[in-house]
Design an enzyme around this catalytic site. Structure first.
Site, PDB file in Angstrom:
ATOM      1  N   ARG A 108      39.067  36.270  55.483  1.00  0.00           N
ATOM      2  CA  ARG A 108      37.994  36.907  56.277  1.00  0.00           C
ATOM      3  C   ARG A 108      38.604  38.164  56.878  1.00  0.00           C
ATOM      4  O   ARG A 108      39.561  38.084  57.655  1.00  0.00           O
ATOM      5  CB  ARG A 108      37.496  35.959  57.369  1.00  0.00           C
ATOM      6  CG  ARG A 108      36.656  36.671  58.394  1.00  0.00           C
ATOM      7  CD  ARG A 108      35.865  35.742  59.262  1.00  0.00           C
ATOM      8  NE  ARG A 108      34.800  35.100  58.508  1.00  0.00           N
ATOM      9  CZ  ARG A 108      33.772  34.466  59.068  1.00  0.00           C
ATOM     10  NH1 ARG A 108      33.679  34.385  60.373  1.00  0.00           N
ATOM     11  NH2 ARG A 108      32.837  33.918  58.317  1.00  0.00           N
ATOM     12  N   HIS A 135      29.116  38.872  52.381  1.00  0.00           N
ATOM     13  CA  HIS A 135      29.411  37.496  52.796  1.00  0.00           C
ATOM     14  C   HIS A 135      28.910  36.547  51.694  1.00  0.00           C
ATOM     15  O   HIS A 135      27.945  35.818  51.868  1.00  0.00           O
ATOM     16  CB  HIS A 135      28.732  37.203  54.134  1.00  0.00           C
ATOM     17  CG  HIS A 135      29.289  36.014  54.858  1.00  0.00           C
ATOM     18  ND1 HIS A 135      30.362  35.281  54.386  1.00  0.00           N
ATOM     19  CD2 HIS A 135      28.913  35.412  56.014  1.00  0.00           C
ATOM     20  CE1 HIS A 135      30.618  34.292  55.223  1.00  0.00           C
ATOM     21  NE2 HIS A 135      29.759  34.344  56.217  1.00  0.00           N
ATOM     22  N   GLN A 138      28.522  32.562  52.081  1.00  0.00           N
ATOM     23  CA  GLN A 138      27.350  32.217  52.882  1.00  0.00           C
ATOM     24  C   GLN A 138      26.100  32.211  52.010  1.00  0.00           C
ATOM     25  O   GLN A 138      25.292  31.267  52.041  1.00  0.00           O
ATOM     26  CB  GLN A 138      27.180  33.240  54.020  1.00  0.00           C
ATOM     27  CG  GLN A 138      25.911  33.072  54.826  1.00  0.00           C
ATOM     28  CD  GLN A 138      25.920  31.851  55.713  1.00  0.00           C
ATOM     29  OE1 GLN A 138      26.863  31.614  56.439  1.00  0.00           O
ATOM     30  NE2 GLN A 138      24.856  31.053  55.653  1.00  0.00           N
ATOM     31  N   ASP A 231      19.885  37.737  61.233  1.00  0.00           N
ATOM     32  CA  ASP A 231      21.320  37.695  61.534  1.00  0.00           C
ATOM     33  C   ASP A 231      21.533  38.495  62.821  1.00  0.00           C
ATOM     34  O   ASP A 231      20.636  39.233  63.261  1.00  0.00           O
ATOM     35  CB  ASP A 231      22.096  38.321  60.348  1.00  0.00           C
ATOM     36  CG  ASP A 231      23.618  38.284  60.531  1.00  0.00           C
ATOM     37  OD1 ASP A 231      24.114  37.503  61.374  1.00  0.00           O
ATOM     38  OD2 ASP A 231      24.320  39.045  59.834  1.00  0.00           O
ATOM     39  N   CYS A 271      22.402  32.811  59.197  1.00  0.00           N
ATOM     40  CA  CYS A 271      23.742  32.389  58.766  1.00  0.00           C
ATOM     41  C   CYS A 271      24.517  31.746  59.914  1.00  0.00           C
ATOM     42  O   CYS A 271      25.451  30.990  59.676  1.00  0.00           O
ATOM     43  CB  CYS A 271      24.502  33.579  58.205  1.00  0.00           C
ATOM     44  SG  CYS A 271      24.577  34.992  59.329  1.00  0.00           S
ATOM     45  N   ARG A 299      27.101  25.095  53.502  1.00  0.00           N
ATOM     46  CA  ARG A 299      28.334  25.862  53.278  1.00  0.00           C
ATOM     47  C   ARG A 299      29.401  24.938  52.698  1.00  0.00           C
ATOM     48  O   ARG A 299      30.117  25.295  51.769  1.00  0.00           O
ATOM     49  CB  ARG A 299      28.863  26.455  54.596  1.00  0.00           C
ATOM     50  CG  ARG A 299      27.979  27.438  55.312  1.00  0.00           C
ATOM     51  CD  ARG A 299      27.825  28.740  54.578  1.00  0.00           C
ATOM     52  NE  ARG A 299      29.063  29.462  54.306  1.00  0.00           N
ATOM     53  CZ  ARG A 299      29.762  30.170  55.198  1.00  0.00           C
ATOM     54  NH1 ARG A 299      29.354  30.266  56.450  1.00  0.00           N
ATOM     55  NH2 ARG A 299      30.868  30.810  54.855  1.00  0.00           N
TER      56      ARG A 299
HETATM   57  N1   CP Z   1      28.112  31.956  59.007  1.00  0.00           N
HETATM   58  C1   CP Z   1      29.432  32.066  59.195  1.00  0.00           C
HETATM   59  O1   CP Z   1      30.167  32.620  58.385  1.00  0.00           O
HETATM   60  O2   CP Z   1      29.868  31.484  60.348  1.00  0.00           O
HETATM   61  P1   CP Z   1      31.339  31.593  60.945  1.00  0.00           P
HETATM   62  O3   CP Z   1      31.512  33.010  61.448  1.00  0.00           O
HETATM   63  O4   CP Z   1      31.350  30.591  62.072  1.00  0.00           O
HETATM   64  O5   CP Z   1      32.329  31.271  59.882  1.00  0.00           O
HETATM   65  N1  NVA Z   2      26.855  39.816  60.169  1.00  0.00           N
HETATM   66  C1  NVA Z   2      27.624  38.829  60.882  1.00  0.00           C
HETATM   67  C2  NVA Z   2      27.739  37.578  60.066  1.00  0.00           C
HETATM   68  C3  NVA Z   2      28.494  36.462  60.738  1.00  0.00           C
HETATM   69  C4  NVA Z   2      28.615  35.238  59.888  1.00  0.00           C
HETATM   70  C5  NVA Z   2      29.006  39.388  61.217  1.00  0.00           C
HETATM   71  O1  NVA Z   2      29.630  40.001  60.338  1.00  0.00           O
HETATM   72  O2  NVA Z   2      29.454  39.220  62.352  1.00  0.00           O
END
Ligand code: CP
Ligand code: NVA
Length: 312
Positions: A108, A135, A138, A231, A271, A299
């Site tokens: 990540r 992502h 997701q 989101d 998400c 997930r």
């Molecule tokens: N939706 C998602 O990726 O959640 P987290 O940021 O908790 O991993």
């Molecule tokens: N768009 C959000 C998604 C989190 C899962 C972010 O990047 O923070």
């Protein structure tokens, strides 16, 4: 088909065909069914996943770790600051070294180019666990949820209300158009999807026969929606823009009034993490149309499918 996925990186859904995504979804469904019966095939016995995190995570971290455990393998949580990466060791060297120890890397990251660089120098598959641009894990889980709830993709209309230039909007554009689902992105002007993503999604849409719409008026956008997706207005890494974004996105809140303008059987997705009272109200999050916690659960099943199919 399984052989075609072995050893592949999972950086964006654009790298996968509709048939390959169907294989991933069928595998996820099968592994979910087995898990519900208490069956956990040890497909990854003796295998290790390294999980690098530059940003926080609840769902991605826990579901990947549990996925490895349920498949008989092991996962390592590596925060960037605990690695020499945080002290200047290069991304390329980190990828080269981790590849000598583990069978798969999930990362990540802030910049999408970091996960691309990891993939370039890794000799084991690399999974994008969220970047500023995409992502994909997701959205694989989201496709599983839509398939379970609606039984199909073609003929459905997904409406995303929020930041059309963020990782979720981009990955939903790919996921929807590859699978033949119509997608509407509803965002304030200036927050529309990036051009290269939109161009690629248009190619997928041409192939699958789906439609893409970019709109600014949420009330117009949600008409006929089978899926209403939102989101956060401020993604991780955009904290400095918070005050400005809170003002600009105010008319884009998903509340009961907006939901009532969509189809009666619309499902509401997010998400997560949700900022309740900002992009989504409590009554919608906890209301009858919301599937957000089934979505979060999926997930786990989707990640098991990715790992089972790509890890050599
Ligand atoms: N939706 C998602 O990726 O959640 P987290 O940021 O908790 O991993
Ligand atoms: N768009 C959000 C998604 C989190 C899962 C972010 O990047 O923070």
């Amino acid at each position: 088909m399984v052989c075609k996925l072995k050893g592949r990186h999972f950086l964006t859904l654009a790298d996968f065909t509709r048939e390959e995504i169907e294989t991933l979804l069928e595998t996820a469904k099968d592994l979910k069914l087995k898990a519900k019966r208490g069956e956990f095939p040890p497909l990854l016995a003796g295998k290790t996943l390294a999980m690098i995190f530059e940003k926080p995570s609840t769902r991605t971290r826990v579901s990947f770790e549990v996925a490895m455990l349920q498949l008989g393998g092991h996962a390592l949580y590596l925060s960037k600051n605990d690695l020499q990466l945080g002290r200047g060791e290069t991304v390329a060297d980190t990828a080269r070294v981790l590849s000598r120890y583990v069978d798969c890397i999930m990362a990540r990251v802030y910049s999408h180019s970091t996960v691309e660089e990891l993939a370039r120098f890794s000799s084991v598959p690399v999974i994008n666990g969220l970047s500023d641009k995409y992502h994909p894990t997701q959205v694989l889980g989201d496709l599983l949820t839509i398939w379970e709830k609606k039984g199909k993709f073609e003929g459905l209309k997904l409406v995303f209300v929020g930041d059309g230039a963020n990782n979720m909007a981009h990955s939903l554009l790919y996921g929807s158009t590859i699978m033949g689902m119509d997608i509407t992105i509803c965002s304030p002007k200036g927050y529309y999807p990036e051009k290269d993503v939109l161009d690629k999604a248009k190619e997928f849409a041409k192939r699958s026969g789906s439609k893409i719409e970019i709109l600014s008026d949420p009330k117009e956008a949600v008409r006929g929606a089978d899926i209403l997706y939102t989101d956060v207005w401020v993604s991780m890494g955009q904290e400095a823009e918070k005050a400005e974004r809170m003002k600009i996105f105010e008319p884009y809140r998903v509340n009961n009034e907006l939901v009532s303008l969509a189809k009666e059987d619309v499902i509401v997705m997010h998400c997560l993490p949700a900022h309740r009272g900002e992009e989504i109200t409590d009554d919608v999050m906890d209301g009858p149309n919301s599937v957000v916690f089934d979505e979060a659960e999926n997930r786990l099943h989707a990640h098991k499918a990715i790992l089972a199919l790509i890890v050599i």
